[in-house]
Design a protein around this motif. Structure first.
Motif, short mmCIF file in Angstrom:
data_model
loop_
_atom_site.label_atom_id
_atom_site.label_comp_id
_atom_site.label_asym_id
_atom_site.label_seq_id
_atom_site.Cartn_x
_atom_site.Cartn_y
_atom_site.Cartn_z
N ALA A 199 0.87 -1.17 0.00
CA ALA A 199 0.00 0.00 0.00
C ALA A 199 0.91 1.22 0.00
CB ALA A 199 -0.93 -0.01 1.22
N GLY A 200 0.32 2.40 0.16
CA GLY A 200 1.12 3.61 0.25
C GLY A 200 1.62 3.84 1.67
N LYS A 201 2.08 5.05 1.92
CA LYS A 201 2.66 5.38 3.22
C LYS A 201 1.56 5.54 4.26
CE LYS A 201 6.25 6.53 5.76
NZ LYS A 201 7.32 5.55 6.08
N ALA A 202 1.64 4.76 5.34
CA ALA A 202 0.72 4.82 6.47
C ALA A 202 -0.74 4.63 6.04
CB ALA A 202 0.88 6.13 7.23
N PRO A 203 -1.08 3.47 5.46
CA PRO A 203 -2.46 3.24 5.04
C PRO A 203 -3.39 3.21 6.25
CG PRO A 203 -1.21 1.19 5.01
CD PRO A 203 -0.23 2.29 5.28
N ALA A 204 -4.56 3.81 6.07
CA ALA A 204 -5.52 3.90 7.18
C ALA A 204 -6.87 3.36 6.74
CB ALA A 204 -5.61 5.34 7.68
N GLY A 205 -7.69 4.20 6.10
CA GLY A 205 -9.01 3.76 5.67
C GLY A 205 -8.95 2.84 4.46
N ILE A 206 -9.88 1.87 4.42
CA ILE A 206 -9.97 0.92 3.31
C ILE A 206 -11.44 0.79 2.91
CG2 ILE A 206 -9.20 -1.33 2.46
CD1 ILE A 206 -7.92 -1.78 5.20
N ALA A 207 -11.69 0.61 1.61
CA ALA A 207 -13.04 0.33 1.12
C ALA A 207 -12.93 -0.59 -0.08
CB ALA A 207 -13.77 1.62 0.74
N VAL A 208 -13.96 -1.41 -0.29
CA VAL A 208 -13.96 -2.40 -1.36
C VAL A 208 -15.12 -2.15 -2.31
CG1 VAL A 208 -14.27 -4.86 -1.88
CG2 VAL A 208 -12.83 -4.18 0.04
N HIS A 209 -14.84 -2.19 -3.62
CA HIS A 209 -15.90 -2.23 -4.62
C HIS A 209 -16.02 -3.66 -5.09
CE1 HIS A 209 -17.81 -1.46 -8.67
NE2 HIS A 209 -18.67 -0.94 -7.80
N ARG A 210 -17.09 -4.33 -4.67
CA ARG A 210 -17.19 -5.78 -4.89
C ARG A 210 -17.31 -6.14 -6.37
NH1 ARG A 210 -21.05 -4.83 -1.16
NH2 ARG A 210 -22.68 -5.53 -2.58
N ALA A 211 -18.05 -5.35 -7.14
CA ALA A 211 -18.31 -5.70 -8.54
C ALA A 211 -17.03 -5.78 -9.36
CB ALA A 211 -19.28 -4.71 -9.16
N THR A 212 -16.04 -4.94 -9.04
CA THR A 212 -14.78 -4.94 -9.77
C THR A 212 -13.65 -5.57 -8.96
OG1 THR A 212 -14.26 -2.71 -8.98
CG2 THR A 212 -15.40 -2.90 -11.10
N ASN A 213 -13.96 -6.00 -7.74
CA ASN A 213 -12.96 -6.56 -6.83
C ASN A 213 -11.77 -5.62 -6.70
OD1 ASN A 213 -11.79 -8.32 -5.04
ND2 ASN A 213 -11.22 -9.87 -6.54
N SER A 214 -12.10 -4.35 -6.48
CA SER A 214 -11.07 -3.33 -6.29
C SER A 214 -11.03 -2.90 -4.83
CB SER A 214 -11.36 -2.10 -7.17
OG SER A 214 -11.35 -2.43 -8.53
N VAL A 215 -9.82 -2.73 -4.32
CA VAL A 215 -9.63 -2.29 -2.94
C VAL A 215 -9.02 -0.89 -2.96
CG1 VAL A 215 -8.59 -2.86 -0.72
CG2 VAL A 215 -9.21 -4.70 -2.30
N TRP A 216 -9.72 0.05 -2.35
CA TRP A 216 -9.28 1.44 -2.31
C TRP A 216 -8.67 1.72 -0.94
CZ3 TRP A 216 -10.04 5.11 -6.32
CH2 TRP A 216 -10.71 4.60 -7.43
N VAL A 217 -7.47 2.30 -0.93
CA VAL A 217 -6.73 2.51 0.31
C VAL A 217 -6.38 3.98 0.45
CG1 VAL A 217 -4.76 1.80 1.70
CG2 VAL A 217 -5.74 0.21 0.03
N ALA A 218 -6.79 4.58 1.56
CA ALA A 218 -6.41 5.95 1.88
C ALA A 218 -5.11 5.92 2.66
CB ALA A 218 -7.51 6.62 2.70
N ASN A 219 -4.07 6.51 2.08
CA ASN A 219 -2.74 6.53 2.69
C ASN A 219 -2.56 7.84 3.44
OD1 ASN A 219 -1.88 4.00 1.38
ND2 ASN A 219 -1.98 5.21 -0.50
N SER A 220 -2.46 7.75 4.76
CA SER A 220 -2.56 8.96 5.58
C SER A 220 -1.29 9.80 5.61
CB SER A 220 -2.95 8.58 7.02
OG SER A 220 -1.97 7.77 7.62
N ALA A 221 -0.20 9.31 5.00
CA ALA A 221 1.06 10.07 5.03
C ALA A 221 1.56 10.42 3.64
CB ALA A 221 2.13 9.29 5.79
N ILE A 222 0.69 10.30 2.62
CA ILE A 222 1.11 10.63 1.26
C ILE A 222 -0.12 11.06 0.47
CG2 ILE A 222 0.82 8.32 0.29
CD1 ILE A 222 3.52 8.78 -1.19
N HIS A 223 0.09 11.90 -0.54
CA HIS A 223 -1.02 12.50 -1.26
C HIS A 223 -1.52 11.63 -2.41
CE1 HIS A 223 -0.57 16.94 0.16
NE2 HIS A 223 -0.20 16.09 1.10
#
Length: 314
Positions: A199-223
């Motif tokens: 993941a990116g630097k200091a990953p925090a929040g995560i969310a999943v889009h099931r239809a595309t099996n994509s995982v979205w990660v909010a990295n709290s220490a990088i833009h």
């Protein structure tokens, strides 16, 4: 037979290209709702009620429309919340006393309290299996709660490093926990840890889009946000933000993503293209974000001013 997750998962194959970002500002006139002391996490039920965790107050504010309809005392240091619409129960992690409070969504009162692993900090529910997964901020262990009986099934030892966020993909029976210290996600299959992803630097929040099996990660220490392929665990894209984000939510039906990664507000991303399509300036750095099932309202907590923004969506 279900295809197993490939756990080579140390680095993406080849160079990952940044997704093109096109930004258009959106004028929004959000309502604000005063809640308890230091609101952090928020989730929205199918009936439109929003449950807001007030960390310093040890309570949950229930919002219906633009009013607080109930304030529910929970445990010490509540940190995260998830609604299970299948059972109409709400699960709140209480980090300071090692418990999960179970709120009955019909009466908005605490139904029971479950003792789980140390410092529970992240929670998500699988509405198909009716299991609730709780991640520890102390040692990364995962407590599995039976949603039918609200009893602890098992606590599985973790990596020894705490986790910050959790997300379930009920279609693949994968649960993702963000290891903010090691810049990776821990992958859990409901019974055991089965690997890690970058993941990116200091990953925090995560969310999943099931239809595309994509995982979205909010990295709290990088833009930038990281987008992972749930089938391989490899990075398949990034979205550049103006500010580092710590929270992300996916609206499944429209494949729309919301994050607090704006400079002073919330960002809306088209999940198909990876482009930023709206920005909602609030004048503050929001805490967590959530969206209702109809995508009519985005919720953003304001921990500094003890309120929640309700951003209308057309």
């Amino acid at each position: 037979m279900r295809k197993p997750l490939a756990i080579a998962l140390v680095a993406s194959a080849g160079v990952v290209s940044l997704l093109t970002v096109s930004t258009t500002s959106a004028s929004a006139d959000p309502a604000t709702v005063p809640v308890g002391d230091r609101p952090t996490a928020v989730d929205v039920a199918a009936d439109g009620k929003a449950y807001v965790v007030n960390t310093a107050a040890g309570s949950v504010s229930v919002i219906k429309g633009t009013s607080v309809t109930a304030t529910v005392p929970v445990g010490k240091g509540p940190s995260d919340v998830v609604v299970n619409d299948t059972t109409n129960r709400v699960y709140v992690t209480n980090a300071d006393d090692g418990t999960v409070s179970v709120i009955d969504g019909a009466s908005d009162t605490v139904k029971t309290t479950i003792t789980v692993g140390p410092r529970p900090a992240a929670v998500d529910a699988d509405e198909k299996t009716n299991l609730v997964y709780v991640g520890s901020a102390q040692d990364g262990s995962v407590s599995v709660v039976d949603g039918n009986t609200d009893a602890l099934r098992v606590t599985v030892p973790g990596s020894g490093q705490g986790v910050a966020g959790a997300a379930v993909n009920s279609d693949t029976l994968r649960v993702y926990f963000s290891n903010i210290y090691a810049d990776r996600l821990e992958v859990f299959d409901g019974k055991a840890f089965v690997g890690t992803t970058v993941a990116g630097k200091a990953p925090a929040g995560i969310a999943v889009h099931r239809a595309t099996n994509s995982v979205w990660v909010a990295n709290s220490a990088i833009h930038h946000m990281t987008i992972l392929d749930g089938a391989t665990g490899q990075e398949k894209g990034r979205v550049l933000l103006r500010s580092a984000g710590s929270s992300v939510v996916v609206h499944e039906e429209s494949n729309t993503i919301y994050t607090n990664g704006g400079p002073n507000g919330v960002v809306e991303i088209d999940g198909a293209s990876g482009k930023i399509v709206n920005e909602f300036p609030l004048g503050i750095n929001p805490g967590e974000v959530a969206v209702d099932s109809g995508k009519t309202t985005v919720y953003a907590t304001d921990p500094l001013h003890d309120r929640v923004y309700l951003i209308p969506r057309p």
